[in-house]
Design a protein around this motif. Structure first.
Motif, PDB file in Angstrom:
ATOM      1  N   UNK A   9       0.911  -1.080  -0.038  1.00  0.00           N
ATOM      2  CA  UNK A   9      -0.055  -0.119   0.097  1.00  0.00           C
ATOM      3  C   UNK A   9       1.032   1.199  -0.020  1.00  0.00           C
ATOM      4  N   UNK A  10       0.794   2.085  -0.871  1.00  0.00           N
ATOM      5  CA  UNK A  10       1.755   3.303  -1.046  1.00  0.00           C
ATOM      6  C   UNK A  10       0.817   4.401  -1.442  1.00  0.00           C
ATOM      7  N   UNK A  11       1.596   5.640  -1.095  1.00  0.00           N
ATOM      8  CA  UNK A  11       1.084   6.866  -1.729  1.00  0.00           C
ATOM      9  C   UNK A  11       2.427   7.473  -1.948  1.00  0.00           C
ATOM     10  N   UNK A  12       2.372   8.915  -2.367  1.00  0.00           N
ATOM     11  CA  UNK A  12       3.725   9.640  -2.432  1.00  0.00           C
ATOM     12  C   UNK A  12       4.350  10.096  -1.351  1.00  0.00           C
ATOM     13  N   UNK A  13       3.958   9.434  -0.241  1.00  0.00           N
ATOM     14  CA  UNK A  13       4.769   9.876   0.908  1.00  0.00           C
ATOM     15  C   UNK A  13       5.581   8.794   1.646  1.00  0.00           C
ATOM     16  N   UNK A  14       4.736   7.449   1.540  1.00  0.00           N
ATOM     17  CA  UNK A  14       5.507   6.002   2.081  1.00  0.00           C
ATOM     18  C   UNK A  14       4.686   5.044   1.659  1.00  0.00           C
ATOM     19  N   UNK A  15       5.464   4.071   1.620  1.00  0.00           N
ATOM     20  CA  UNK A  15       4.897   2.658   1.249  1.00  0.00           C
ATOM     21  C   UNK A  15       5.131   1.520   2.216  1.00  0.00           C
ATOM     22  N   UNK A  16       3.908   0.805   2.440  1.00  0.00           N
ATOM     23  CA  UNK A  16       3.793  -0.142   3.384  1.00  0.00           C
ATOM     24  C   UNK A  16       4.060  -1.630   2.624  1.00  0.00           C
ATOM     25  N   UNK A  17       4.944  -2.257   2.956  1.00  0.00           N
ATOM     26  CA  UNK A  17       5.298  -3.386   2.033  1.00  0.00           C
ATOM     27  C   UNK A  17       5.036  -4.810   2.886  1.00  0.00           C
ATOM     28  N   UNK A  61      11.138   1.028  -3.940  1.00  0.00           N
ATOM     29  CA  UNK A  61       9.877   0.363  -3.901  1.00  0.00           C
ATOM     30  C   UNK A  61      10.075  -0.967  -4.748  1.00  0.00           C
ATOM     31  N   UNK A  62      10.409  -0.797  -5.810  1.00  0.00           N
ATOM     32  CA  UNK A  62      10.475  -1.993  -6.716  1.00  0.00           C
ATOM     33  C   UNK A  62      11.855  -2.944  -6.377  1.00  0.00           C
ATOM     34  N   UNK A  63      12.678  -2.327  -5.807  1.00  0.00           N
ATOM     35  CA  UNK A  63      13.662  -3.143  -5.138  1.00  0.00           C
ATOM     36  C   UNK A  63      13.396  -3.841  -3.803  1.00  0.00           C
ATOM     37  N   UNK A  64      12.295  -3.287  -3.036  1.00  0.00           N
ATOM     38  CA  UNK A  64      11.886  -3.926  -1.807  1.00  0.00           C
ATOM     39  C   UNK A  64      10.887  -4.943  -2.342  1.00  0.00           C
ATOM     40  N   UNK A  70       4.160 -12.753  -7.171  1.00  0.00           N
ATOM     41  CA  UNK A  70       3.066 -12.102  -7.371  1.00  0.00           C
ATOM     42  C   UNK A  70       2.483 -11.035  -6.262  1.00  0.00           C
ATOM     43  N   UNK A  71       2.398  -9.755  -6.571  1.00  0.00           N
ATOM     44  CA  UNK A  71       2.408  -8.605  -5.943  1.00  0.00           C
ATOM     45  C   UNK A  71       1.017  -7.703  -6.092  1.00  0.00           C
ATOM     46  N   UNK A  72       0.393  -7.577  -5.060  1.00  0.00           N
ATOM     47  CA  UNK A  72      -1.171  -6.830  -4.906  1.00  0.00           C
ATOM     48  C   UNK A  72      -0.708  -5.471  -4.422  1.00  0.00           C
ATOM     49  N   UNK A  73      -1.038  -4.520  -5.496  1.00  0.00           N
ATOM     50  CA  UNK A  73      -0.592  -2.971  -5.131  1.00  0.00           C
ATOM     51  C   UNK A  73      -1.851  -2.199  -4.813  1.00  0.00           C
ATOM     52  N   UNK A  74      -2.000  -1.667  -3.657  1.00  0.00           N
ATOM     53  CA  UNK A  74      -3.004  -0.800  -3.611  1.00  0.00           C
ATOM     54  C   UNK A  74      -2.925   0.594  -2.953  1.00  0.00           C
ATOM     55  N   UNK A  75      -3.664   1.559  -3.081  1.00  0.00           N
ATOM     56  CA  UNK A  75      -3.420   3.018  -2.952  1.00  0.00           C
ATOM     57  C   UNK A  75      -3.963   3.762  -3.729  1.00  0.00           C
ATOM     58  N   UNK A  76      -3.826   5.244  -3.528  1.00  0.00           N
ATOM     59  CA  UNK A  76      -4.255   6.244  -4.557  1.00  0.00           C
ATOM     60  C   UNK A  76      -4.103   5.759  -5.963  1.00  0.00           C
ATOM     61  N   UNK A  79      -0.760   7.063  -7.745  1.00  0.00           N
ATOM     62  CA  UNK A  79       0.371   6.472  -7.428  1.00  0.00           C
ATOM     63  C   UNK A  79       0.651   5.216  -8.110  1.00  0.00           C
ATOM     64  N   UNK A  80      -0.355   4.437  -7.926  1.00  0.00           N
ATOM     65  CA  UNK A  80      -0.242   2.866  -8.643  1.00  0.00           C
ATOM     66  C   UNK A  80      -0.058   3.093 -10.047  1.00  0.00           C
ATOM     67  N   UNK A  81      -0.616   4.068 -10.613  1.00  0.00           N
ATOM     68  CA  UNK A  81      -0.315   3.891 -11.994  1.00  0.00           C
ATOM     69  C   UNK A  81       1.278   4.457 -12.533  1.00  0.00           C
ATOM     70  N   UNK A  82       1.493   5.470 -11.572  1.00  0.00           N
ATOM     71  CA  UNK A  82       3.100   5.931 -11.951  1.00  0.00           C
ATOM     72  C   UNK A  82       3.986   4.781 -11.390  1.00  0.00           C
ATOM     73  N   UNK A  83       3.583   3.652 -10.540  1.00  0.00           N
ATOM     74  CA  UNK A  83       4.592   2.863 -10.325  1.00  0.00           C
ATOM     75  C   UNK A  83       4.538   1.758 -11.208  1.00  0.00           C
TER      76      UNK A  83
END
Length: 90
Positions: A9-17, A61-64, A70-76, A79-83
């Motif tokens: 879960x991430x936005x432009x301020x932090x990512x929780x992996x 984030x990609x390195x982490x 399989x990766x589930x990406x959630x958030x605004x 931000x997801x589109x840019x990732x």
């Protein structure tokens, strides 16, 4: 520990992996080097008015997430589109 699934879960301020296995969940937080307080410049600026994307943050984030099958990406949405764009480009 070897993981194969992750949730981020991430936005432009932090990512929780969260790296997930049947027996364990390993959590970490990724922060950008320069946290963005605003996504937009002042009014009257030539161009889109948006600040440039933090490519170093997306790369960290990609390195982490490296090695995950399989990766589930959630958030605004933006931000997801840019990732996704960053991942496909690199």
């Amino acid at each position: 520990m070897s993981h194969q699934h992750a949730l981020v879960w991430f936005d432009h301020r932090q990512a929780h992996v969260m790296h997930i296995t049947p027996d364990d969940v390993e959590k970490s937080v990724v922060h950008p080097a320069q946290p963005r307080l605003n996504l937009h410049h002042k009014s009257g600026v030539i161009g889109t008015g948006r600040q440039p994307e933090d490519q170093a943050y997306y790369h960290a984030l990609v390195e982490a997430l490296k090695g995950e099958q399989e990766i589930l990406v959630v958030g605004p949405a933006h931000a997801k589109l840019q990732l996704v764009k960053h991942t496909h480009h690199h």
